[in-house]
Write an enzyme that holds these catalytic residues in place. Structure first.
Site, PDB file in Angstrom:
ATOM      1  NE  ARG A 159      -3.660  -0.103   2.729  1.00 41.14           N
ATOM      2  CZ  ARG A 159      -4.955  -0.362   2.571  1.00 41.14           C
ATOM      3  NH1 ARG A 159      -5.346  -1.600   2.355  1.00 41.14           N
ATOM      4  NH2 ARG A 159      -5.841   0.591   2.641  1.00 41.14           N
ATOM      5  CE1 TYR A 162      -4.505   6.824  -3.085  1.00 41.08           C
ATOM      6  CE2 TYR A 162      -4.707   6.228  -0.768  1.00 41.08           C
ATOM      7  CZ  TYR A 162      -5.174   6.909  -1.884  1.00 41.08           C
ATOM      8  OH  TYR A 162      -6.305   7.687  -1.776  1.00 41.08           O
ATOM      9  CG  PHE A 208     -20.039  -4.901   1.078  1.00 40.24           C
ATOM     10  CD1 PHE A 208     -19.017  -5.746   0.665  1.00 40.24           C
ATOM     11  CD2 PHE A 208     -20.072  -4.535   2.430  1.00 40.24           C
ATOM     12  CE1 PHE A 208     -18.050  -6.213   1.555  1.00 40.24           C
ATOM     13  CE2 PHE A 208     -19.113  -4.990   3.326  1.00 40.24           C
ATOM     14  CZ  PHE A 208     -18.108  -5.821   2.890  1.00 40.24           C
ATOM     15  N   PRO A 291      -5.707  -1.549   7.458  1.00 39.39           N
ATOM     16  CG  PRO A 291      -6.381   0.647   7.062  1.00 39.39           C
ATOM     17  CD  PRO A 291      -5.961  -0.599   6.376  1.00 39.39           C
TER      18      PRO A 291
HETATM   19  P1  NAD Z   1     -10.978   7.843  -8.840  1.00 37.30           P
HETATM   20  O1  NAD Z   1     -10.038   6.721  -9.111  1.00 37.30           O
HETATM   21  O2  NAD Z   1     -12.411   7.673  -9.169  1.00 37.30           O
HETATM   22  O3  NAD Z   1     -10.488   9.164  -9.566  1.00 37.30           O
HETATM   23  C1  NAD Z   1      -9.131   9.455  -9.776  1.00 37.30           C
HETATM   24  C2  NAD Z   1      -9.023  10.196 -11.099  1.00 37.30           C
HETATM   25  O4  NAD Z   1      -7.651  10.558 -11.336  1.00 37.30           O
HETATM   26  C3  NAD Z   1      -9.464   9.348 -12.290  1.00 37.30           C
HETATM   27  O5  NAD Z   1     -10.299  10.108 -13.132  1.00 37.30           O
HETATM   28  C4  NAD Z   1      -8.144   8.994 -12.978  1.00 37.30           C
HETATM   29  O6  NAD Z   1      -8.293   8.726 -14.358  1.00 37.30           O
HETATM   30  C5  NAD Z   1      -7.323  10.237 -12.682  1.00 37.30           C
HETATM   31  N1  NAD Z   1      -5.866  10.017 -12.750  1.00 37.30           N
HETATM   32  C6  NAD Z   1      -5.155   9.032 -12.157  1.00 37.30           C
HETATM   33  N2  NAD Z   1      -3.839   9.190 -12.425  1.00 37.30           N
HETATM   34  C7  NAD Z   1      -3.721  10.317 -13.189  1.00 37.30           C
HETATM   35  C8  NAD Z   1      -2.631  11.003 -13.782  1.00 37.30           C
HETATM   36  N3  NAD Z   1      -1.371  10.564 -13.641  1.00 37.30           N
HETATM   37  N4  NAD Z   1      -2.884  12.114 -14.512  1.00 37.30           N
HETATM   38  C9  NAD Z   1      -4.164  12.563 -14.674  1.00 37.30           C
HETATM   39  N5  NAD Z   1      -5.237  11.953 -14.146  1.00 37.30           N
HETATM   40  C10 NAD Z   1      -5.021  10.840 -13.394  1.00 37.30           C
HETATM   41  O7  NAD Z   1     -10.792   8.209  -7.296  1.00 37.30           O
HETATM   42  P2  NAD Z   1     -11.637   9.188  -6.360  1.00 37.30           P
HETATM   43  O8  NAD Z   1     -12.321   8.361  -5.349  1.00 37.30           O
HETATM   44  O9  NAD Z   1     -12.406  10.141  -7.172  1.00 37.30           O
HETATM   45  O10 NAD Z   1     -10.444   9.953  -5.619  1.00 37.30           O
HETATM   46  C11 NAD Z   1     -10.035  11.253  -6.008  1.00 37.30           C
HETATM   47  C12 NAD Z   1      -8.892  11.695  -5.098  1.00 37.30           C
HETATM   48  O11 NAD Z   1      -9.320  11.694  -3.742  1.00 37.30           O
HETATM   49  C13 NAD Z   1      -7.662  10.801  -5.172  1.00 37.30           C
HETATM   50  O12 NAD Z   1      -6.512  11.609  -5.122  1.00 37.30           O
HETATM   51  C14 NAD Z   1      -7.754   9.963  -3.930  1.00 37.30           C
HETATM   52  O13 NAD Z   1      -6.494   9.566  -3.462  1.00 37.30           O
HETATM   53  C15 NAD Z   1      -8.431  10.920  -2.957  1.00 37.30           C
HETATM   54  N6  NAD Z   1      -9.168  10.179  -1.906  1.00 37.30           N
HETATM   55  C16 NAD Z   1     -10.348   9.572  -2.180  1.00 37.30           C
HETATM   56  C17 NAD Z   1     -11.013   8.868  -1.179  1.00 37.30           C
HETATM   57  C18 NAD Z   1     -12.337   8.202  -1.412  1.00 37.30           C
HETATM   58  O14 NAD Z   1     -12.857   7.563  -0.481  1.00 37.30           O
HETATM   59  N7  NAD Z   1     -12.955   8.323  -2.563  1.00 37.30           N
HETATM   60  C19 NAD Z   1     -10.433   8.765   0.097  1.00 37.30           C
HETATM   61  C20 NAD Z   1      -9.204   9.382   0.319  1.00 37.30           C
HETATM   62  C21 NAD Z   1      -8.577  10.104  -0.680  1.00 37.30           C
END
Ligand code: NAD
Length: 337
Positions: A159, A162, A208, A291
């Site tokens: 992990r 990330y 789920f 976790p």
């Molecule tokens: P997601 O995977 O649906 O969206 C991520 C987006 O980033 C996608 O559209 C993907 O194509 C784009 N992407 C990935 N790598 C890229 C790159 N190198 N260049 C350009 N675009 C790129 O995820 P999400 O749930 O929408 O999460 C969005 C952000 O929020 C992320 O940074 C994630 O780490 C953070 N986050 C989300 C959650 C959650 O529960 N959804 C929790 C913690 C953090």
């Protein structure tokens, strides 16, 4: 005569409407698509930047006719030259299945991506928001997790691409702030769910619901007693907007999540009951470094942003289940919110 078309975000002048030009990286993903929608609704010009790794045009199809909305296919691990007033940096796969598929690219997106976006913010004097994560706390020894807690993360586990990538991105944000005066906002996001998650997303809520709707066995990793907190997407996006609008001194990091804490097993039972599914539950080995508990301390968000989530789990699940029912029956053109 041959001329190169110039997108509106490459022009030096302010937006035609005098509104802010806001860039959302990862704008076609789950959270990004809701954010683009909200920013457009508030009258801004929105540049959605995405390499479509986990994002989809379906998520923003309903925005394409809006003249203030523009999509650019671009990988943020490479520099980008546009004129912009604010940046929301969301680009990065969020589900373990996706971010572990190409871990080196995940690190590059987090680290090179942050450097490129911070460089852009520095040059254009744009305010920049970072979508960080509760994963920076790792498998926490402190519960619930306040922002002061420094976390317990393996730097070498599966992990880490990330978790450590996001930790390094936070370091970069604070160094650009201290060294160059870049105006930053860092949110630590806890598990968020809602419509527009992918059916193969691999995150617990979508897994789920999809398994329940297909009457397939619901897979729990571990004994199901590990806890998680689940925030509905609308609440989270409201937190983003408040954090970005907060006074200059409010840099974060700031936890955004729903402090309601549920065992994973409880979630499975709730989903089965709400979908009327015939699914049973199967237990599989807990993945390495998973976790055991997660719950945000949101006192800082409440004090500094006046923010707290409004949508409870049952209400949010109802909306998300309705979305997946529609999606599994072949629904496209995603207006769901
Ligand atoms: P997601 O995977 O649906 O969206 C991520 C987006 O980033 C996608 O559209 C993907 O194509 C784009 N992407 C990935 N790598 C890229 C790159 N190198 N260049 C350009 N675009 C790129 O995820 P999400 O749930 O929408 O999460 C969005 C952000 O929020 C992320 O940074 C994630 O780490 C953070 N986050 C989300 C959650 C959650 O529960 N959804 C929790 C913690 C953090």
């Amino acid at each position: 005569m041959f001329s190169i078309p110039v997108g509106k975000h490459q022009q030096r002048s302010k937006s035609m409407h005098g509104q802010k030009r806001i860039m959302v990286t990862g704008g076609t993903g789950f959270l990004g698509s809701f954010l683009c929608e909200r920013l457009l609704r508030e009258g801004n010009d929105v540049l959605c930047v995405d390499n479509f790794y986990t994002g989809s045009r379906d998520n923003v199809l309903h925005l394409l006719d809006d003249p203030r909305f523009e999509i650019l296919r671009h990988d943020i691990t490479f520099p980008l030259y546009v004129e912009i007033d604010e940046i929301y940096n969301l680009a990065c796969p969020a589900s373990p299945v996706h971010y572990q598929h190409d871990p080196v690219q995940t690190v590059k997106t987090n680290v090179h991506g942050a450097i490129n976006m911070l460089g852009l913010a520095k040059r254009t004097k744009a305010k920049i928001f970072q979508a960080s994560t509760s994963e920076v706390y790792g498998d926490p020894a402190v519960h619930p997790q306040p922002e002061e807690y420094r976390g317990s993360v393996s730097p070498i586990g599966p992990r880490a691409c990330y978790d450590e990538g996001k930790r390094c991105a936070e370091t970069l944000f604070f160094d650009y702030h201290r060294q160059y005066g870049v105006e930053i906002r860092v949110a630590r996001i806890f598990n968020t769910y809602g419509p527009r998650m992918q059916t193969n997303d691999g995150r617990v809520v979508s897994n789920f619901i999809v398994q329940a709707l297909r009457n397939e066995p619901i897979t729990i990793f571990g004994d199901g007693r590990q806890t998680r907190s689940f925030c509905y997407v609308d609440d989270l996006i409201d937190g983003f907007i408040r954090l970005m609008a907060a006074p200059a001194g409010v840099t974060g990091p700031i936890n955004l999540g729903n402090p309601g804490e549920f065992q994973v097993r409880e979630l499975a039972e709730m989903v089965i009951e709400m979908t009327g599914s015939k699914s049973g539950i199967v237990f599989k080995a807990l993945p390495i470094d998973d976790p055991t508990q997660r719950k945000p301390d949101i006192s800082r968000a409440t004090q500094q942003l006046g923010w707290q989530p409004k949508v409870n789990l049952r209400e949010g699940l109802e909306r998300t289940i309705a979305y997946f029912e529609w999606k599994l029956s072949g629904g496209v053109n995603n207006r769901f919110s």
